[in-house]
Design a protein around this motif. Structure first.
Motif, PDB file in Angstrom:
ATOM      1  N   ALA A 335       0.745  -1.155  -0.039  1.00 51.96           N
ATOM      2  CA  ALA A 335       0.171  -0.196   0.116  1.00 51.96           C
ATOM      3  C   ALA A 335       0.860   1.330   0.117  1.00 51.96           C
ATOM      4  O   ALA A 335       0.338   2.241  -0.464  1.00 51.96           O
ATOM      5  CB  ALA A 335      -0.778  -0.093   1.180  1.00 51.96           C
ATOM      6  N   GLU A 336       2.035   1.244   0.485  1.00 53.25           N
ATOM      7  CA  GLU A 336       2.856   2.437   0.795  1.00 53.25           C
ATOM      8  C   GLU A 336       4.070   2.736  -0.302  1.00 53.25           C
ATOM      9  O   GLU A 336       4.154   3.890  -0.402  1.00 53.25           O
ATOM     10  CB  GLU A 336       3.443   2.328   2.332  1.00 53.25           C
ATOM     11  CG  GLU A 336       2.498   2.344   3.471  1.00 53.25           C
ATOM     12  CD  GLU A 336       2.976   2.918   5.008  1.00 53.25           C
ATOM     13  OE1 GLU A 336       3.870   3.314   4.769  1.00 53.25           O
ATOM     14  OE2 GLU A 336       2.235   2.654   5.689  1.00 53.25           O
ATOM     15  N   LEU A 337       4.583   1.804  -0.685  1.00 52.49           N
ATOM     16  CA  LEU A 337       5.756   1.978  -1.656  1.00 52.49           C
ATOM     17  C   LEU A 337       5.232   2.620  -2.788  1.00 52.49           C
ATOM     18  O   LEU A 337       6.041   3.374  -3.390  1.00 52.49           O
ATOM     19  CB  LEU A 337       6.377   0.575  -1.758  1.00 52.49           C
ATOM     20  CG  LEU A 337       7.207   0.132  -0.666  1.00 52.49           C
ATOM     21  CD1 LEU A 337       8.084  -1.154  -1.087  1.00 52.49           C
ATOM     22  CD2 LEU A 337       8.202   1.210   0.126  1.00 52.49           C
ATOM     23  N   PRO A 338       4.135   2.161  -3.477  1.00 55.27           N
ATOM     24  CA  PRO A 338       3.551   2.949  -4.613  1.00 55.27           C
ATOM     25  C   PRO A 338       3.594   4.398  -4.618  1.00 55.27           C
ATOM     26  O   PRO A 338       3.656   5.335  -5.354  1.00 55.27           O
ATOM     27  CB  PRO A 338       2.508   2.421  -5.006  1.00 55.27           C
ATOM     28  CG  PRO A 338       2.416   0.927  -4.361  1.00 55.27           C
ATOM     29  CD  PRO A 338       3.184   1.066  -3.271  1.00 55.27           C
ATOM     30  N   LYS A 339       3.289   4.806  -3.386  1.00 51.29           N
ATOM     31  CA  LYS A 339       3.283   6.273  -2.990  1.00 51.29           C
ATOM     32  C   LYS A 339       4.625   7.077  -3.038  1.00 51.29           C
ATOM     33  O   LYS A 339       4.510   8.101  -3.426  1.00 51.29           O
ATOM     34  CB  LYS A 339       2.491   6.473  -1.648  1.00 51.29           C
ATOM     35  CG  LYS A 339       1.115   6.212  -1.443  1.00 51.29           C
ATOM     36  CD  LYS A 339       0.282   6.398  -0.228  1.00 51.29           C
ATOM     37  CE  LYS A 339      -1.068   5.648  -0.290  1.00 51.29           C
ATOM     38  NZ  LYS A 339      -1.649   5.791   1.054  1.00 51.29           N
ATOM     39  N   LEU A 340       5.716   6.222  -2.581  1.00 44.11           N
ATOM     40  CA  LEU A 340       6.820   6.771  -2.877  1.00 44.11           C
ATOM     41  C   LEU A 340       7.444   6.918  -4.418  1.00 44.11           C
ATOM     42  O   LEU A 340       7.826   7.841  -4.799  1.00 44.11           O
ATOM     43  CB  LEU A 340       7.913   5.863  -2.314  1.00 44.11           C
ATOM     44  CG  LEU A 340       8.166   5.807  -0.665  1.00 44.11           C
ATOM     45  CD1 LEU A 340       9.306   4.940  -0.367  1.00 44.11           C
ATOM     46  CD2 LEU A 340       8.470   7.548  -0.413  1.00 44.11           C
ATOM     47  N   LEU A 341       6.828   5.869  -5.119  1.00 46.98           N
ATOM     48  CA  LEU A 341       7.087   5.840  -6.537  1.00 46.98           C
ATOM     49  C   LEU A 341       6.213   7.014  -7.361  1.00 46.98           C
ATOM     50  O   LEU A 341       7.154   7.587  -8.025  1.00 46.98           O
ATOM     51  CB  LEU A 341       6.519   4.515  -6.994  1.00 46.98           C
ATOM     52  CG  LEU A 341       6.751   4.209  -8.653  1.00 46.98           C
ATOM     53  CD1 LEU A 341       8.252   4.157  -8.838  1.00 46.98           C
ATOM     54  CD2 LEU A 341       6.011   3.154  -9.052  1.00 46.98           C
ATOM     55  N   GLU A 342       5.173   7.391  -6.855  1.00 41.85           N
ATOM     56  CA  GLU A 342       4.307   8.768  -7.277  1.00 41.85           C
ATOM     57  C   GLU A 342       5.412   9.735  -7.030  1.00 41.85           C
ATOM     58  O   GLU A 342       5.265  10.763  -7.942  1.00 41.85           O
ATOM     59  CB  GLU A 342       3.336   8.678  -6.755  1.00 41.85           C
ATOM     60  CG  GLU A 342       2.027   7.638  -6.912  1.00 41.85           C
ATOM     61  CD  GLU A 342       0.828   8.025  -6.214  1.00 41.85           C
ATOM     62  OE1 GLU A 342       0.680   8.917  -5.644  1.00 41.85           O
ATOM     63  OE2 GLU A 342       0.160   6.907  -6.169  1.00 41.85           O
ATOM     64  N   LYS A 343       6.254   9.847  -6.059  1.00 45.59           N
ATOM     65  CA  LYS A 343       6.703  11.221  -5.938  1.00 45.59           C
ATOM     66  C   LYS A 343       8.177  11.105  -6.037  1.00 45.59           C
ATOM     67  O   LYS A 343       8.916  11.909  -5.561  1.00 45.59           O
ATOM     68  CB  LYS A 343       6.735  11.437  -4.030  1.00 45.59           C
ATOM     69  CG  LYS A 343       5.182  11.656  -3.835  1.00 45.59           C
ATOM     70  CD  LYS A 343       4.496  12.938  -4.391  1.00 45.59           C
ATOM     71  CE  LYS A 343       3.250  12.927  -3.994  1.00 45.59           C
ATOM     72  NZ  LYS A 343       2.555  14.140  -4.501  1.00 45.59           N
ATOM     73  N   TYR A 344       8.844  10.052  -6.608  1.00 48.27           N
ATOM     74  CA  TYR A 344      10.272   9.698  -6.966  1.00 48.27           C
ATOM     75  C   TYR A 344      11.051  10.640  -7.506  1.00 48.27           C
ATOM     76  O   TYR A 344      11.946  11.135  -7.402  1.00 48.27           O
ATOM     77  CB  TYR A 344      10.509   8.406  -7.319  1.00 48.27           C
ATOM     78  CG  TYR A 344      11.985   7.795  -7.326  1.00 48.27           C
ATOM     79  CD1 TYR A 344      12.607   7.920  -6.367  1.00 48.27           C
ATOM     80  CD2 TYR A 344      12.665   7.856  -8.660  1.00 48.27           C
ATOM     81  CE1 TYR A 344      13.927   7.476  -6.369  1.00 48.27           C
ATOM     82  CE2 TYR A 344      13.817   7.007  -8.739  1.00 48.27           C
ATOM     83  CZ  TYR A 344      14.576   7.030  -7.472  1.00 48.27           C
ATOM     84  OH  TYR A 344      15.832   6.672  -7.387  1.00 48.27           O
ATOM     85  N   ASP A 345      10.318  11.291  -8.808  1.00 47.33           N
ATOM     86  CA  ASP A 345      11.085  12.247  -9.298  1.00 47.33           C
ATOM     87  C   ASP A 345      11.063  13.695  -8.811  1.00 47.33           C
ATOM     88  O   ASP A 345      12.132  14.084  -8.875  1.00 47.33           O
ATOM     89  CB  ASP A 345       9.933  12.581 -10.702  1.00 47.33           C
ATOM     90  CG  ASP A 345      10.251  11.485 -11.616  1.00 47.33           C
ATOM     91  OD1 ASP A 345      11.019  10.396 -11.631  1.00 47.33           O
ATOM     92  OD2 ASP A 345       9.093  11.409 -12.794  1.00 47.33           O
ATOM     93  N   LYS A 346      10.103  13.841  -7.832  1.00 48.14           N
ATOM     94  CA  LYS A 346      10.137  14.994  -7.173  1.00 48.14           C
ATOM     95  C   LYS A 346      11.474  14.988  -5.944  1.00 48.14           C
ATOM     96  O   LYS A 346      12.220  15.714  -5.827  1.00 48.14           O
ATOM     97  CB  LYS A 346       8.781  15.537  -6.511  1.00 48.14           C
ATOM     98  CG  LYS A 346       7.832  16.055  -7.391  1.00 48.14           C
ATOM     99  CD  LYS A 346       6.757  16.393  -6.548  1.00 48.14           C
ATOM    100  CE  LYS A 346       5.652  17.038  -7.686  1.00 48.14           C
ATOM    101  NZ  LYS A 346       4.498  17.555  -6.808  1.00 48.14           N
ATOM    102  N   LEU A 347      11.426  13.775  -5.607  1.00 45.89           N
ATOM    103  CA  LEU A 347      12.576  13.589  -4.572  1.00 45.89           C
ATOM    104  C   LEU A 347      13.753  13.423  -5.195  1.00 45.89           C
ATOM    105  O   LEU A 347      14.708  14.074  -4.666  1.00 45.89           O
ATOM    106  CB  LEU A 347      12.222  12.041  -3.961  1.00 45.89           C
ATOM    107  CG  LEU A 347      10.977  11.909  -3.140  1.00 45.89           C
ATOM    108  CD1 LEU A 347      10.847  10.310  -2.731  1.00 45.89           C
ATOM    109  CD2 LEU A 347      11.342  12.497  -1.783  1.00 45.89           C
TER     110      LEU A 347
END
Length: 426
Positions: A335-347
């Motif tokens: 549930a949580e890792l895809p949310k990191l993926l969504e923001k990976y470019d910004k990170l």
């Protein structure tokens, strides 16, 4: 005299280095599997032996005296077989079903035959006995089917305690399972648990009863958890190995369930002890020191890393790093890792890198899932036997840390939302 001394030393050597053996007849599919034998110290599993496999026989030699629960782990199928050791040889055979799951386990030693019968009886008591009791209400005592049901209910409700004569560990295990059985907690008071811990003999630590019973103790103590824990620690004496093992277990339970105030209190108490500290408590203290805010996170040398040519955690250069411990079988990670993926470019645009460490037992499962994420990922392929647990105090997945450029821990977020909030990534 010299001959006598030599003979004595040989006998002592034999006793010291060949306490007992475990032999397992395995299917040919497992002939190339790594197989490990573990014992217990509370909830911590201790590696006792790695199997040598020849002619479909996996053989373990245990060179230390050990009485208690053991577990043989078959890495290829990521499955285990539980057994009881009375410091005597153990033999069993097993099959695999069509899905390569362990099946048809047959023990040849009396101790584990008794243990297997108990496990089977317990399953019937949990699944069948309640139904039989309900069905009986529909019949009259004079009816033959009522009498048959009554007979079966009596058989399932009783245990043959005479069978445990000569098997003191099994006797201890069966007598005291009530403390680890959540359904029987209502029958017990905090004082019952304290009396149990302070007066139990040598088998408590190897029985696998300790941690679940401590969780039950905390549940029945919910009106005054801190007060009852203080009474417990006074009763078991923190200058003894048992007291320190119980303190270690409690600190880890408080950490797992986010009871930070209590964790900090008893971790401080552990740090302030002036007596000799046992290995179990020492490892808990060290793991917490490794991961406190402001500490430099211990380095980790990669072994199966993907998406990087770096050799270690410290080789990853970034203004900040998100370190996440996860697993392909963890629903919260899903549930949580895809949310990191969504923001990976910004990170990445803020020079923030993600480094994942997987607690998967299967490297194939790890790689299949890790390839979905573009950041650095690594796994030892050892599941919860990975070094990550002891080094980084990992008791659940996902677990997050945020590091600065010098690898110092600046935040320990509980959830992915907390990670993104701390880094101000919308």
């Amino acid at each position: 005299m010299k001959k006598l001394l030599l003979a004595s030393s040989i006998l002592l050597s034999t006793y010291s280095f060949s306490q007992f053996n475990v032999k397992v007849e395995i299917p040919s599919y497992l002939a190339d599997s790594e197989v490990y034998l573990y014992g217990f110290n509370g909830s911590k599993e201790i590696l006792y032996s790695k199997a040598k496999i020849s002619n479909n026989i996996a053989s373990f030699k245990v060179d230390k005296q050990y009485v208690g629960m053991m577990r043989a782990f078959f890495k290829k199928v990521n499955s285990s077989v539980n057994m009881v050791s009375e410091n005597k040889d153990i033999m069993f055979k097993m099959d695999l079903d069509s899905n390569n799951k362990i099946s048809n386990i047959t023990f040849q030693d009396q101790t584990n035959q008794l243990f297997s019968n108990d496990v089977e009886l317990q399953k019937k008591q949990e699944l069948i006995l309640p139904a039989l009791i309900q069905i009986k209400d529909y019949y009259k005592p004079s009816e033959s089917f009522y009498k048959s049901l009554d007979s079966e209910i009596n058989a399932l409700s009783s245990k043959n305690l005479v069978a445990y004569e000569g098997h003191p560990f099994l006797e201890f295990y069966n007598k005291n399972q009530k403390y680890s059985n959540q359904e029987k907690v209502a029958e017990l008071k905090p004082e019952d648990f304290i009396n149990f811990y302070s007066k139990s003999g040598e088998y408590l630590e190897t029985s696998t009863i300790l941690k679940p019973s401590l969780i039950n103790f905390l549940n029945v103590s919910k009106a005054n958890v801190e007060g009852n824990v203080d009474k417990l620690l006074d009763a078991v004496n923190l200058e003894t190995p048992r007291g320190q093992t119980i303190l270690s277990e409690l600190i880890e339970i408080f950490s797992t369930y986010g009871m930070d105030k209590l964790k900090d209190k008893y971790l401080t108490q552990a740090n302030n002890l002036k007596c000799t500290i046992n290995d179990r408590l020492a490892s808990t203290i060290k793991a917490n020191k490794n991961t406190e805010i402001g500490a430099k996170m211990p380095n980790n040398t990669f072994v199966n890393a993907i998406h990087t040519k770096a050799k270690s955690l410290y080789d990853i250069k970034a203004s900040k790093k998100i370190v996440v411990f996860w697993s392909s079988t963890c629903s919260h990670c899903e549930a949580e890792l895809p949310k990191l993926l969504e923001k990976y470019d910004k990170l990445k645009a803020q020079n923030i890198e993600i480094v994942g460490f997987s607690l998967d037992s299967s490297l194939e499962d790890f790689k299949a899932k890790a390839n979905l994420y573009p950041w650095v990922n690594d796994s030892e392929g050892k599941g919860w036997y990975s070094s990550y647990g002891d080094t980084y105090n990992i008791v659940a997945t996902p677990t997050y840390f945020v590091l600065d450029a010098d690898n110092k821990i600046v935040s320990k977020p509980n959830h992915v939302g907390d990670v993104l909030d701390y880094l101000k990534v919308n």
